[in-house]
Design a protein around this motif. Structure first.
Motif, PDB file in Angstrom:
ATOM      1  N   VAL A   1       0.805  -1.216   0.003  1.00 17.61           N
ATOM      2  CA  VAL A   1      -0.101   0.095   0.003  1.00 17.61           C
ATOM      3  C   VAL A   1       0.867   1.139   0.085  1.00 17.61           C
ATOM      4  O   VAL A   1       1.678   1.583   0.941  1.00 17.61           O
ATOM      5  CB  VAL A   1      -0.913   0.002   1.124  1.00 17.61           C
ATOM      6  N   ALA A   2       0.734   2.166  -1.126  1.00 18.87           N
ATOM      7  CA  ALA A   2       1.500   3.254  -1.195  1.00 18.87           C
ATOM      8  C   ALA A   2       0.972   4.528  -0.341  1.00 18.87           C
ATOM      9  O   ALA A   2      -0.225   4.634  -0.166  1.00 18.87           O
ATOM     10  CB  ALA A   2       1.896   3.473  -2.606  1.00 18.87           C
ATOM     11  N   SER A   3       1.875   5.370  -0.003  1.00 18.53           N
ATOM     12  CA  SER A   3       1.419   6.542   0.507  1.00 18.53           C
ATOM     13  C   SER A   3       0.414   7.534  -0.313  1.00 18.53           C
ATOM     14  O   SER A   3      -0.318   8.333   0.215  1.00 18.53           O
ATOM     15  CB  SER A   3       2.652   7.523   1.242  1.00 18.53           C
ATOM     16  N   ASP A   4       0.221   7.390  -1.612  1.00 24.04           N
ATOM     17  CA  ASP A   4      -0.561   7.940  -2.439  1.00 24.04           C
ATOM     18  C   ASP A   4      -1.696   7.325  -2.489  1.00 24.04           C
ATOM     19  O   ASP A   4      -2.753   7.666  -3.463  1.00 24.04           O
ATOM     20  CB  ASP A   4       0.052   8.183  -3.868  1.00 24.04           C
ATOM     21  N   ASN A   5      -2.061   6.238  -1.639  1.00 24.00           N
ATOM     22  CA  ASN A   5      -3.272   5.465  -1.547  1.00 24.00           C
ATOM     23  C   ASN A   5      -3.498   4.774  -2.761  1.00 24.00           C
ATOM     24  O   ASN A   5      -4.555   3.969  -2.940  1.00 24.00           O
ATOM     25  CB  ASN A   5      -4.361   6.374  -1.379  1.00 24.00           C
ATOM     26  N   THR A   6      -2.475   4.169  -3.514  1.00 23.93           N
ATOM     27  CA  THR A   6      -2.620   3.209  -4.492  1.00 23.93           C
ATOM     28  C   THR A   6      -2.233   1.720  -3.673  1.00 23.93           C
ATOM     29  O   THR A   6      -1.351   1.720  -2.911  1.00 23.93           O
ATOM     30  CB  THR A   6      -1.683   3.249  -5.580  1.00 23.93           C
ATOM     31  N   LYS A   7      -2.647   0.702  -4.375  1.00 27.03           N
ATOM     32  CA  LYS A   7      -2.364  -0.415  -3.790  1.00 27.03           C
ATOM     33  C   LYS A   7      -2.184  -1.846  -4.806  1.00 27.03           C
ATOM     34  O   LYS A   7      -2.906  -1.588  -5.779  1.00 27.03           O
ATOM     35  CB  LYS A   7      -3.232  -0.934  -2.572  1.00 27.03           C
ATOM     36  N   ILE A   8      -1.551  -2.659  -4.582  1.00 25.95           N
ATOM     37  CA  ILE A   8      -1.647  -3.931  -5.194  1.00 25.95           C
ATOM     38  C   ILE A   8      -1.862  -5.193  -4.283  1.00 25.95           C
ATOM     39  O   ILE A   8      -1.284  -5.301  -3.581  1.00 25.95           O
ATOM     40  CB  ILE A   8      -0.135  -4.184  -5.876  1.00 25.95           C
ATOM     41  N   VAL A   9      -3.080  -5.921  -4.820  1.00 28.01           N
ATOM     42  CA  VAL A   9      -3.188  -7.259  -4.067  1.00 28.01           C
ATOM     43  C   VAL A   9      -2.206  -8.207  -4.121  1.00 28.01           C
ATOM     44  O   VAL A   9      -1.627  -8.409  -5.177  1.00 28.01           O
ATOM     45  CB  VAL A   9      -4.834  -7.631  -4.712  1.00 28.01           C
ATOM     46  N   ALA A  10      -1.963  -8.824  -3.189  1.00 28.73           N
ATOM     47  CA  ALA A  10      -0.743  -9.751  -2.922  1.00 28.73           C
ATOM     48  C   ALA A  10      -1.308 -10.993  -3.948  1.00 28.73           C
ATOM     49  O   ALA A  10      -2.457 -11.511  -3.959  1.00 28.73           O
ATOM     50  CB  ALA A  10      -0.682 -10.307  -1.645  1.00 28.73           C
ATOM     51  N   PRO A  11      -0.647 -11.375  -4.907  1.00 30.79           N
ATOM     52  CA  PRO A  11      -0.800 -12.426  -6.008  1.00 30.79           C
ATOM     53  C   PRO A  11      -0.867 -13.798  -5.505  1.00 30.79           C
ATOM     54  O   PRO A  11      -1.557 -14.624  -6.059  1.00 30.79           O
ATOM     55  CB  PRO A  11       0.373 -12.193  -7.355  1.00 30.79           C
ATOM     56  N   LYS A  12      -0.234 -14.090  -4.506  1.00 31.14           N
ATOM     57  CA  LYS A  12      -0.089 -15.549  -3.773  1.00 31.14           C
ATOM     58  C   LYS A  12       0.284 -16.466  -4.875  1.00 31.14           C
ATOM     59  O   LYS A  12      -0.818 -17.315  -4.911  1.00 31.14           O
ATOM     60  CB  LYS A  12      -1.428 -15.625  -3.003  1.00 31.14           C
ATOM     61  N   PHE A  13       0.948 -16.758  -5.735  1.00 30.20           N
ATOM     62  CA  PHE A  13       1.541 -17.447  -6.468  1.00 30.20           C
ATOM     63  C   PHE A  13       1.630 -19.048  -6.036  1.00 30.20           C
ATOM     64  O   PHE A  13       1.240 -19.738  -6.734  1.00 30.20           O
ATOM     65  CB  PHE A  13       2.811 -17.054  -7.409  1.00 30.20           C
ATOM     66  N   LEU A  14       2.413 -19.035  -5.171  1.00 33.23           N
ATOM     67  CA  LEU A  14       2.584 -20.490  -4.216  1.00 33.23           C
ATOM     68  C   LEU A  14       1.247 -21.017  -3.933  1.00 33.23           C
ATOM     69  O   LEU A  14       0.852 -22.278  -4.214  1.00 33.23           O
ATOM     70  CB  LEU A  14       3.477 -20.527  -3.349  1.00 33.23           C
ATOM     71  N   ARG A  15       0.337 -20.301  -3.383  1.00 31.18           N
ATOM     72  CA  ARG A  15      -0.987 -20.552  -2.820  1.00 31.18           C
ATOM     73  C   ARG A  15      -1.769 -21.190  -4.086  1.00 31.18           C
ATOM     74  O   ARG A  15      -2.441 -22.062  -3.931  1.00 31.18           O
ATOM     75  CB  ARG A  15      -1.763 -19.598  -1.896  1.00 31.18           C
ATOM     76  N   LYS A  16      -1.840 -20.702  -5.120  1.00 29.05           N
ATOM     77  CA  LYS A  16      -2.520 -20.821  -6.208  1.00 29.05           C
ATOM     78  C   LYS A  16      -2.007 -21.974  -6.740  1.00 29.05           C
ATOM     79  O   LYS A  16      -3.026 -22.833  -7.410  1.00 29.05           O
ATOM     80  CB  LYS A  16      -2.653 -19.667  -7.127  1.00 29.05           C
ATOM     81  N   ALA A  17      -0.834 -22.375  -6.852  1.00 30.88           N
ATOM     82  CA  ALA A  17      -0.284 -23.395  -7.470  1.00 30.88           C
ATOM     83  C   ALA A  17       0.096 -24.643  -6.410  1.00 30.88           C
ATOM     84  O   ALA A  17       0.411 -25.783  -6.863  1.00 30.88           O
ATOM     85  CB  ALA A  17       1.136 -23.193  -7.876  1.00 30.88           C
ATOM     86  N   GLU A  18      -0.381 -24.761  -5.163  1.00 40.19           N
ATOM     87  CA  GLU A  18      -0.461 -25.653  -4.225  1.00 40.19           C
ATOM     88  C   GLU A  18      -1.158 -26.953  -4.497  1.00 40.19           C
ATOM     89  O   GLU A  18      -0.543 -27.940  -4.566  1.00 40.19           O
ATOM     90  CB  GLU A  18      -0.915 -25.091  -2.870  1.00 40.19           C
TER      91      GLU A  18
END
Length: 413
Positions: free
Chosen positions: A232-249
């Motif tokens: 989460v950036a101070s300019d209020n932009t954010k990127i959702v955690a992609p969780k690559f390992l969790r999706k490939a488990e």
């Protein structure tokens, strides 16, 4: 295909900036060349194990400096001189006489083995900055020695889509990006991965600018990394955690189950191990590509990025270890820092203590558990996302630290 910046060295006397980066390309060797590379790796593995064993024997016989029986050894061994990189390199001449098949390996490639042994052994003895020792170096089993390096390389041996490697010959390369102008090839490494062979070129450019001409220290952003949102950036932009390992488990679990059901040493087990390795590599490559693109987008917008100086190694020992490793914060910050230095920009690390508890508006400490995701200050009545509040504090600390660095550089002669 991936590439990564290795390091960035500034020469203050010349006012220049020596940039070291690495480009990695896929190799397409013939069957004979593949067999030769595999055989070379196995011979280097044997030599690595032998020289590591020499170090262990010396350590066991000389760990007690007293010339009488000790708790460590029940006999009085003859004290011997400690093996080092140069003494082990000197023994390679006799090795080629006793075992002529080692003449098939380029001499400088063979000389890199004692260097790797020394790094692993000395790191084990010295420990980290706190004196805590890491795990004892292990002997490498078949297939675990995966890389060898040519420490010197002639520029003209890489031309078009072909690279000429000593003792191996001319090998086809998939050149997905050209080497930038001004960069010189310093070293070449050959690596065997689950899906084939790769060549890594270490490049050096001594003409890069120290800092971007239109660098603006006020164009700064703070980012707070997390497990729900990647940042989460101070300019209020954010990127959702992609969780690559969790999706490939699920797929990884299925492949791992197939491997465990096969008979050890069988061809079917080897095939399933290769499939499992390819899937793990796909997860790692996807994560790394995400980190590069995210870092690139940040540096396109801002000249300074402030981040927390996190104890990631300690966090991987908690119950959140899988999620922390899946996020790959350490890799991301390394990529971000190196790309910033290469572009003449700056990444500044700040103290993370209290960034979530301190109010970004008035500075009042508002204690709250990790489960509370909103920051509500009872003094100034501000209410905002906990991570956004932390990123604003990180930005403010980064700006303060940057000004302190500028003042110290002005005072220094």
């Amino acid at each position: 295909m991936s590439w990564c910046i290795l390091k960035n060295n500034t020469d203050s006397d010349k006012g220049g900036n020596s940039v070291r980066i690495s480009y990695q390309y896929r190799l397409k060797p013939t069957k004979a060349q593949s067999a030769f590379i595999d055989n070379t790796l196995d011979m280097l593995r044997c030599q690595y194990n032998y020289q590591l064993g020499q170090r262990f024997r010396w350590y066991e016989q000389n760990r007690c400096p007293i010339d009488r029986c000790s708790l460590y050894v029940c006999y009085l061994p003859e004290l011997s001189e400690k093996p080092n990189r140069f003494s082990q390199q000197a023994s390679l001449t006799q090795l080629k006489k006793d075992r002529p098949w080692y003449k098939e390996i380029h001499s400088q490639v063979l000389q890199e083995v004692p260097k790797r042994v020394e790094i692993a052994f000395d790191k084990w003895l010295a420990g980290d900055s706190n004196g805590k020792k890491s795990g004892r170096p292990r002997f490498k089993a078949i297939g675990q020695y995966k890389t060898f390096t040519y420490p010197q390389f002639k520029q003209h041996h890489f031309s078009g889509n072909k690279i000429t490697l000593s003792k191996i010959g001319e090998v086809k390369v998939i050149v997905h990006r050209q080497i930038p102008e001004g960069f010189e090839i310093k070293t070449v490494s050959i690596t065997k991965k689950s899906n084939g062979y790769y060549v890594t070129l270490s490049l050096d450019d001594k003409t890069a600018p120290t800092i971007k001409p239109d660098f603006n220290p006020d164009n700064i952003v703070g980012i707070d990394v997390g497990l729900i949102d990647f940042y989460v950036a101070s300019d209020n932009t954010k990127i959702v955690a992609p969780k690559f390992l969790r999706k490939a488990e699920r797929k990884l679990k299925s492949l791992q189950r197939k491997v465990s059901r096969k008979k050890k040493g069988s061809n079917r087990r080897k095939k399933d191990i290769t499939k499992l390795g390819k899937q793990h590599k796909k997860v790692a490559d996807t994560r790394k590509d995400f980190h590069f693109k995210t870092a690139n987008n940040l540096l396109k917008t801002y000249d300074v990025v402030a981040v927390e100086k996190l104890n990631i190694k300690g966090m991987t020992k908690t119950w959140l270890s899988k999620s922390v490793n899946d996020a790959g914060w350490g890799q991301f910050i390394t990529i971000l820092t190196n790309k910033a230095e290469n572009a003449g920009l700056k990444v500044i690390a700040v103290n993370p203590n209290g960034t979530s508890q301190e109010c970004s508006n008035c500075g009042h400490k508002v204690k709250k558990p990790l489960s509370q995701r909103m920051h509500n200050c009872p003094v100034c009545r501000i209410s905002l996302c906990r991570d956004l509040n932390a990123s604003i504090n990180i930005k403010n600390r980064g700006a303060h630290g940057l000004k302190a660095q500028e003042m110290s550089s002005l005072k220094s002669p």
